[in-house]
Design a protein around this motif. Structure first.
Motif, PDB file in Angstrom:
ATOM      1  N   VAL A  57       0.833  -1.202   0.000  1.00 21.37           N
ATOM      2  CA  VAL A  57       0.000   0.000   0.000  1.00 21.37           C
ATOM      3  C   VAL A  57       0.868   1.251   0.000  1.00 21.37           C
ATOM      4  CG1 VAL A  57      -1.682   1.336   1.342  1.00 21.37           C
ATOM      5  CG2 VAL A  57      -1.949  -1.146   1.131  1.00 21.37           C
ATOM      6  N   LEU A  58       1.915   1.269   0.822  1.00 18.84           N
ATOM      7  CA  LEU A  58       2.793   2.441   0.885  1.00 18.84           C
ATOM      8  C   LEU A  58       3.519   2.658  -0.433  1.00 18.84           C
ATOM      9  CD1 LEU A  58       4.291   2.178   4.498  1.00 18.84           C
ATOM     10  CD2 LEU A  58       2.583   3.790   3.644  1.00 18.84           C
ATOM     11  N   GLN A  59       3.975   1.578  -1.066  1.00 18.53           N
ATOM     12  CA  GLN A  59       4.639   1.706  -2.361  1.00 18.53           C
ATOM     13  C   GLN A  59       3.677   2.255  -3.415  1.00 18.53           C
ATOM     14  OE1 GLN A  59       5.971  -2.372  -2.725  1.00 18.53           O
ATOM     15  NE2 GLN A  59       8.104  -1.818  -2.322  1.00 18.53           N
ATOM     16  N   ARG A  60       2.448   1.743  -3.418  1.00 20.37           N
ATOM     17  CA  ARG A  60       1.457   2.247  -4.374  1.00 20.37           C
ATOM     18  C   ARG A  60       1.196   3.735  -4.172  1.00 20.37           C
ATOM     19  NH1 ARG A  60      -1.288  -2.855  -3.656  1.00 20.37           N
ATOM     20  NH2 ARG A  60      -2.730  -1.959  -2.135  1.00 20.37           N
ATOM     21  N   GLU A  61       1.049   4.151  -2.917  1.00 21.37           N
ATOM     22  CA  GLU A  61       0.786   5.559  -2.642  1.00 21.37           C
ATOM     23  C   GLU A  61       1.968   6.426  -3.092  1.00 21.37           C
ATOM     24  OE1 GLU A  61      -1.833   7.139  -1.523  1.00 21.37           O
ATOM     25  OE2 GLU A  61      -3.137   5.437  -1.046  1.00 21.37           O
ATOM     26  N   ARG A  62       3.177   5.946  -2.851  1.00 20.22           N
ATOM     27  CA  ARG A  62       4.357   6.712  -3.265  1.00 20.22           C
ATOM     28  C   ARG A  62       4.408   6.846  -4.779  1.00 20.22           C
ATOM     29  NH1 ARG A  62       9.376   5.283  -4.884  1.00 20.22           N
ATOM     30  NH2 ARG A  62       9.112   3.099  -4.291  1.00 20.22           N
ATOM     31  N   PHE A  63       4.191   5.722  -5.488  1.00 22.72           N
ATOM     32  CA  PHE A  63       4.211   5.779  -6.948  1.00 22.72           C
ATOM     33  C   PHE A  63       3.040   6.614  -7.484  1.00 22.72           C
ATOM     34  CE2 PHE A  63       6.981   1.868  -7.099  1.00 22.72           C
ATOM     35  CZ  PHE A  63       8.003   2.464  -7.815  1.00 22.72           C
ATOM     36  N   PHE A  64       1.884   6.546  -6.825  1.00 22.70           N
ATOM     37  CA  PHE A  64       0.733   7.332  -7.248  1.00 22.70           C
ATOM     38  C   PHE A  64       1.089   8.817  -7.287  1.00 22.70           C
ATOM     39  CE2 PHE A  64      -3.155   9.748  -6.329  1.00 22.70           C
ATOM     40  CZ  PHE A  64      -4.068   9.186  -7.211  1.00 22.70           C
ATOM     41  N   GLU A  65       1.725   9.295  -6.213  1.00 26.25           N
ATOM     42  CA  GLU A  65       2.117  10.707  -6.158  1.00 26.25           C
ATOM     43  C   GLU A  65       3.186  11.017  -7.191  1.00 26.25           C
ATOM     44  OE1 GLU A  65       0.364  12.724  -4.463  1.00 26.25           O
ATOM     45  OE2 GLU A  65      -0.776  11.156  -3.423  1.00 26.25           O
ATOM     46  N   GLU A  66       4.160  10.125  -7.335  1.00 26.04           N
ATOM     47  CA  GLU A  66       5.254  10.375  -8.278  1.00 26.04           C
ATOM     48  C   GLU A  66       4.765  10.371  -9.721  1.00 26.04           C
ATOM     49  OE1 GLU A  66       9.840   8.941  -9.204  1.00 26.04           O
ATOM     50  OE2 GLU A  66       8.568   7.702  -7.916  1.00 26.04           O
ATOM     51  N   ILE A  67       3.893   9.429 -10.053  1.00 24.43           N
ATOM     52  CA  ILE A  67       3.356   9.356 -11.424  1.00 24.43           C
ATOM     53  C   ILE A  67       2.559  10.615 -11.736  1.00 24.43           C
ATOM     54  CG2 ILE A  67       1.730   8.131 -12.921  1.00 24.43           C
ATOM     55  CD1 ILE A  67       2.605   5.560 -11.232  1.00 24.43           C
ATOM     56  N   ASN A  68       1.708  11.033 -10.815  1.00 25.41           N
ATOM     57  CA  ASN A  68       0.919  12.242 -11.049  1.00 25.41           C
ATOM     58  C   ASN A  68       1.802  13.478 -11.180  1.00 25.41           C
ATOM     59  OD1 ASN A  68      -2.084  11.923 -11.137  1.00 25.41           O
ATOM     60  ND2 ASN A  68      -1.723  10.761  -9.262  1.00 25.41           N
ATOM     61  N   ARG A  69       2.927  13.468 -10.502  1.00 24.48           N
ATOM     62  CA  ARG A  69       3.845  14.620 -10.555  1.00 24.48           C
ATOM     63  C   ARG A  69       4.680  14.636 -11.834  1.00 24.48           C
ATOM     64  NH1 ARG A  69       6.376  13.430  -6.365  1.00 24.48           N
ATOM     65  NH2 ARG A  69       8.395  12.740  -7.196  1.00 24.48           N
ATOM     66  N   ARG A  70       5.090  13.452 -12.308  1.00 26.83           N
ATOM     67  CA  ARG A  70       6.077  13.398 -13.382  1.00 26.83           C
ATOM     68  C   ARG A  70       5.522  12.986 -14.741  1.00 26.83           C
ATOM     69  NH1 ARG A  70      11.350  10.356 -11.168  1.00 26.83           N
ATOM     70  NH2 ARG A  70      12.259  11.451 -12.948  1.00 26.83           N
ATOM     71  N   ALA A  71       4.320  12.455 -14.782  1.00 32.01           N
ATOM     72  CA  ALA A  71       3.741  12.010 -16.059  1.00 32.01           C
ATOM     73  C   ALA A  71       3.459  13.198 -16.965  1.00 32.01           C
ATOM     74  CB  ALA A  71       2.464  11.220 -15.811  1.00 32.01           C
ATOM     75  N   ALA A  72       3.497  12.946 -18.275  1.00 28.65           N
ATOM     76  CA  ALA A  72       3.081  13.962 -19.242  1.00 28.65           C
ATOM     77  C   ALA A  72       1.577  14.171 -19.180  1.00 28.65           C
ATOM     78  CB  ALA A  72       3.506  13.547 -20.654  1.00 28.65           C
TER      79      ALA A  72
END
Length: 200
Positions: A57-72
């Motif tokens: 769950v923590l990994q998913r939340e971290r990637f969720f924030e990172e993807i939303n921040r860095r995705a085109a």
């Protein structure tokens, strides 16, 4: 495992804006089906990103924030249970993916989709079995879809606490089936699903 292989093949073929698509919630007895479409920058590599079901769950939340921040671009599509019951879960999944694509702020020129093809699209697409483990773009969509759906199910848990949606997210666990047997279905149950009909 190289999870950028299919993206690199797409770029070598001349595509510039590759969107990965995945869904969360095809199998549960309750709640919506949620799809996400993600376009990542060409040279972005996210180490450790894979099928959301294999992340904590923590990994998913971290990637969720990172993807939303860095995705085109990130797009999400949601289809509610009453629509699932009306058109069936496969068509509802297609609809959720179509809605996710419509919510992208960048128009993709190539689609990588986990296990499915989307009918009626002009955009070139490739279905990948276990795509959320083979493609980081699909894995990114997997994370966005799952975290979004899980958060929705936490809201439903507050509305319908007797079903314990917080713990099983609408899947047909023994706890969920016991609650269905005791309370019957609630407004977010998928009434056309066999175990809802049998237990409700």
């Amino acid at each position: 495992m190289d999870r950028t292989l299919f993206e690199r093949i797409g770029f070598e073929q001349g595509f510039q804006r590759i969107a990965g698509l995945d869904e969360a919630g095809r199998g549960p007895l309750a709640g919506p089906v949620v799809a996400a479409a993600v376009i990542l920058p060409k040279d972005l590599v996210l180490p450790g990103l894979r099928d959301s079901k294999k992340l904590t769950v923590l990994q998913r939340e971290r990637f969720f924030e990172e993807i939303n921040r860095r995705a085109a671009a990130v797009g999400v599509g949601i289809v509610d249970p009453e629509v699932i019951d009306r058109i069936n879960i496969l068509k509802a999944t297609h609809l959720a993916m179509t809605r996710a694509l419509a919510h992208l702020t960048v128009t993709p020129d190539y689609l990588l989709i986990d296990a499915l093809t989307l009918p009626g699209l002009q955009t070139p697409q490739k279905a990948l079995i276990r795509g959320d483990d083979l493609s980081q773009t699909i894995a990114a969509a997997s994370v966005i879809a799952k975290v979004t759906r899980d958060r929705l199910m936490l809201e439903y848990d507050r509305l319908y606490p007797e079903y314990h949606f917080r713990s099983h997210k609408g899947y047909g666990t023994a706890e969920h089936l016991d609650a269905l047997d005791h309370f019957g279905p609630c407004p977010i149950h998928r009434m056309t699903f066999r175990r809802v009909r049998a237990d409700g």
